[in-house]
Design a protein around this motif. Structure first.
Motif, PDB file in Angstrom:
ATOM      1  N   MET A   1      -1.405  15.231 -12.327  1.00  0.00           N
ATOM      2  CA  MET A   1      -0.098  15.325 -11.722  1.00  0.00           C
ATOM      3  C   MET A   1       0.728  14.115 -12.161  1.00  0.00           C
ATOM      4  N   PRO A   2       1.990  14.339 -12.539  1.00  0.00           N
ATOM      5  CA  PRO A   2       2.820  13.220 -13.009  1.00  0.00           C
ATOM      6  C   PRO A   2       3.197  12.255 -11.891  1.00  0.00           C
ATOM      7  N   LYS A   3       3.396  11.022 -12.293  1.00  0.00           N
ATOM      8  CA  LYS A   3       3.824   9.980 -11.361  1.00  0.00           C
ATOM      9  C   LYS A   3       5.356   9.977 -11.326  1.00  0.00           C
ATOM     10  N   ARG A   4       5.898   9.987 -10.123  1.00  0.00           N
ATOM     11  CA  ARG A   4       7.346   9.978  -9.919  1.00  0.00           C
ATOM     12  C   ARG A   4       7.759   8.619  -9.373  1.00  0.00           C
ATOM     13  N   SER A   5       8.660   7.949 -10.065  1.00  0.00           N
ATOM     14  CA  SER A   5       9.103   6.612  -9.662  1.00  0.00           C
ATOM     15  C   SER A   5      10.542   6.683  -9.176  1.00  0.00           C
ATOM     16  N   PHE A   6      10.800   6.096  -8.016  1.00  0.00           N
ATOM     17  CA  PHE A   6      12.131   6.110  -7.432  1.00  0.00           C
ATOM     18  C   PHE A   6      12.208   5.026  -6.367  1.00  0.00           C
ATOM     19  N   THR A   7      13.401   4.781  -5.874  1.00  0.00           N
ATOM     20  CA  THR A   7      13.631   3.831  -4.787  1.00  0.00           C
ATOM     21  C   THR A   7      14.092   4.614  -3.569  1.00  0.00           C
ATOM     22  N   LEU A   8      13.354   4.479  -2.476  1.00  0.00           N
ATOM     23  CA  LEU A   8      13.720   5.136  -1.220  1.00  0.00           C
ATOM     24  C   LEU A   8      14.461   4.133  -0.357  1.00  0.00           C
ATOM     25  N   LEU A   9      15.591   4.536   0.182  1.00  0.00           N
ATOM     26  CA  LEU A   9      16.398   3.677   1.042  1.00  0.00           C
ATOM     27  C   LEU A   9      16.008   3.964   2.493  1.00  0.00           C
ATOM     28  N   VAL A  10      15.844   2.909   3.279  1.00  0.00           N
ATOM     29  CA  VAL A  10      15.446   3.067   4.676  1.00  0.00           C
ATOM     30  C   VAL A  10      16.557   2.593   5.597  1.00  0.00           C
ATOM     31  N   ASN A  11      16.473   2.981   6.861  1.00  0.00           N
ATOM     32  CA  ASN A  11      17.538   2.727   7.823  1.00  0.00           C
ATOM     33  C   ASN A  11      17.681   1.263   8.231  1.00  0.00           C
ATOM     34  N   GLN A  12      16.662   0.437   7.983  1.00  0.00           N
ATOM     35  CA  GLN A  12      16.741  -0.970   8.379  1.00  0.00           C
ATOM     36  C   GLN A  12      15.712  -1.768   7.600  1.00  0.00           C
ATOM     37  N   PRO A  13      15.907  -3.081   7.508  1.00  0.00           N
ATOM     38  CA  PRO A  13      14.839  -3.913   6.935  1.00  0.00           C
ATOM     39  C   PRO A  13      13.600  -3.827   7.831  1.00  0.00           C
ATOM     40  N   LEU A  14      12.433  -3.860   7.251  1.00  0.00           N
ATOM     41  CA  LEU A  14      11.198  -3.807   8.031  1.00  0.00           C
ATOM     42  C   LEU A  14      11.048  -5.060   8.878  1.00  0.00           C
ATOM     43  N   THR A  15      10.676  -4.867  10.118  1.00  0.00           N
ATOM     44  CA  THR A  15      10.332  -5.991  10.978  1.00  0.00           C
ATOM     45  C   THR A  15       8.888  -6.386  10.667  1.00  0.00           C
ATOM     46  N   ALA A  16       8.455  -7.515  11.182  1.00  0.00           N
ATOM     47  CA  ALA A  16       7.064  -7.939  10.981  1.00  0.00           C
ATOM     48  C   ALA A  16       6.107  -6.899  11.554  1.00  0.00           C
ATOM     49  N   GLU A  17       6.450  -6.328  12.714  1.00  0.00           N
ATOM     50  CA  GLU A  17       5.594  -5.313  13.341  1.00  0.00           C
ATOM     51  C   GLU A  17       5.537  -4.047  12.487  1.00  0.00           C
ATOM     52  N   GLN A  18       6.670  -3.634  11.939  1.00  0.00           N
ATOM     53  CA  GLN A  18       6.690  -2.447  11.086  1.00  0.00           C
ATOM     54  C   GLN A  18       5.920  -2.691   9.799  1.00  0.00           C
ATOM     55  N   ALA A  19       6.050  -3.886   9.240  1.00  0.00           N
ATOM     56  CA  ALA A  19       5.302  -4.214   8.025  1.00  0.00           C
ATOM     57  C   ALA A  19       3.803  -4.167   8.295  1.00  0.00           C
ATOM     58  N   ASP A  20       3.397  -4.673   9.456  1.00  0.00           N
ATOM     59  CA  ASP A  20       1.983  -4.625   9.828  1.00  0.00           C
ATOM     60  C   ASP A  20       1.516  -3.178   9.976  1.00  0.00           C
ATOM     61  N   ALA A  21       2.312  -2.339  10.636  1.00  0.00           N
ATOM     62  CA  ALA A  21       1.967  -0.923  10.783  1.00  0.00           C
ATOM     63  C   ALA A  21       1.913  -0.238   9.414  1.00  0.00           C
ATOM     64  N   PHE A  22       2.868  -0.576   8.546  1.00  0.00           N
ATOM     65  CA  PHE A  22       2.914  -0.026   7.188  1.00  0.00           C
ATOM     66  C   PHE A  22       1.637  -0.402   6.436  1.00  0.00           C
ATOM     67  N   ASP A  23       1.260  -1.679   6.524  1.00  0.00           N
ATOM     68  CA  ASP A  23       0.084  -2.174   5.800  1.00  0.00           C
ATOM     69  C   ASP A  23      -1.219  -1.547   6.290  1.00  0.00           C
ATOM     70  N   HIS A  24      -1.235  -1.074   7.522  1.00  0.00           N
ATOM     71  CA  HIS A  24      -2.449  -0.489   8.083  1.00  0.00           C
ATOM     72  C   HIS A  24      -2.386   1.029   8.198  1.00  0.00           C
ATOM     73  N   CYS A  25      -1.365   1.633   7.648  1.00  0.00           N
ATOM     74  CA  CYS A  25      -1.189   3.083   7.691  1.00  0.00           C
ATOM     75  C   CYS A  25      -1.938   3.724   6.512  1.00  0.00           C
ATOM     76  N   ASP A  26      -2.803   4.659   6.809  1.00  0.00           N
ATOM     77  CA  ASP A  26      -3.586   5.330   5.768  1.00  0.00           C
ATOM     78  C   ASP A  26      -2.707   5.999   4.715  1.00  0.00           C
ATOM     79  N   ALA A  27      -1.538   6.483   5.112  1.00  0.00           N
ATOM     80  CA  ALA A  27      -0.648   7.171   4.176  1.00  0.00           C
ATOM     81  C   ALA A  27      -0.157   6.256   3.054  1.00  0.00           C
ATOM     82  N   PHE A  28      -0.163   4.941   3.305  1.00  0.00           N
ATOM     83  CA  PHE A  28       0.337   3.994   2.304  1.00  0.00           C
ATOM     84  C   PHE A  28      -0.769   3.104   1.733  1.00  0.00           C
TER      85      PHE A  28
END
Length: 184
Positions: A1-28
């Protein structure tokens, strides 16, 4: 399957708590989506050299289409409380591999065999980067009409922007249906 490269824009800068959740999320967990974490104090974000980067996720996703890749990351992003995708974009500066992905034809060989192919951007170091706009202009000159912005990207960006606009809007279900949208 081909790799798709792009920039996704989000509604706000990540907070420290969101970054921690992001880092521990299986999806990422595979590292295919990355972010830039700014200062903890929101007032200090204005002093970040590229504050816009704090609202961007760099994505390299294996998916059959660009639209599928964007949809996958936008869906998974909802796993992080308070974050949502609000748009998507391609950057003008690309590698030949990314340009090949965008236009659906091999460019490395053509670059060597065809006159007039754009030169790499100056000062890019070891990896050669090219202007996507320059490549699409060259493709047009040789009779290959490739849109500067792919349809999948337009659909994904417009859908995410509409979803963001509707996030807190009070729109009657009948109005949404009249506009051809599903009533939420």
């Amino acid at each position: 399957m081909p790799k798709r490269s792009f920039t996704l824009l989000v509604n706000q800068p990540l907070t420290a708590e969101q970054a921690d959740a992001f880092d521990h999320c299986d999806a990422f967990a595979d590292g295919s989506v990355s972010y830039t974490l700014g200062p903890e104090n929101p007032g200090d974000r204005a002093r970040v050299p590229d504050a816009g980067a704090l609202r961007e996720l760099s994505c390299d996703i294996d998916a059959p289409t660009l639209l599928d890749a964007v949809a996958q990351v936008a869906r998974d992003l909802r796993l992080i409380p308070g974050l949502r995708a609000v748009g998507v974009r391609y950057d003008d500066i690309v590698t030949l591999e990314e340009a090949t992905q965008r236009c659906g034809r091999e460019l490395a060989r053509q670059r060597k065999e065809s006159a007039g192919f754009p030169d790499p951007e100056p000062g890019t170091g070891g990896t050669e980067f090219y202007s996507w706009r320059g490549i699409t202009e060259w493709l047009a000159r040789i009779g290959d009409d490739v849109p500067e912005t792919p349809c999948d990207l337009l659909v994904a960006d417009r859908a995410l922007r509409l979803a963001d606009a509707l996030e807190d809007a009070d729109v009657a279900p009948g109005t949404l249906r009249s506009l051809g949208l599903p009533a939420i």
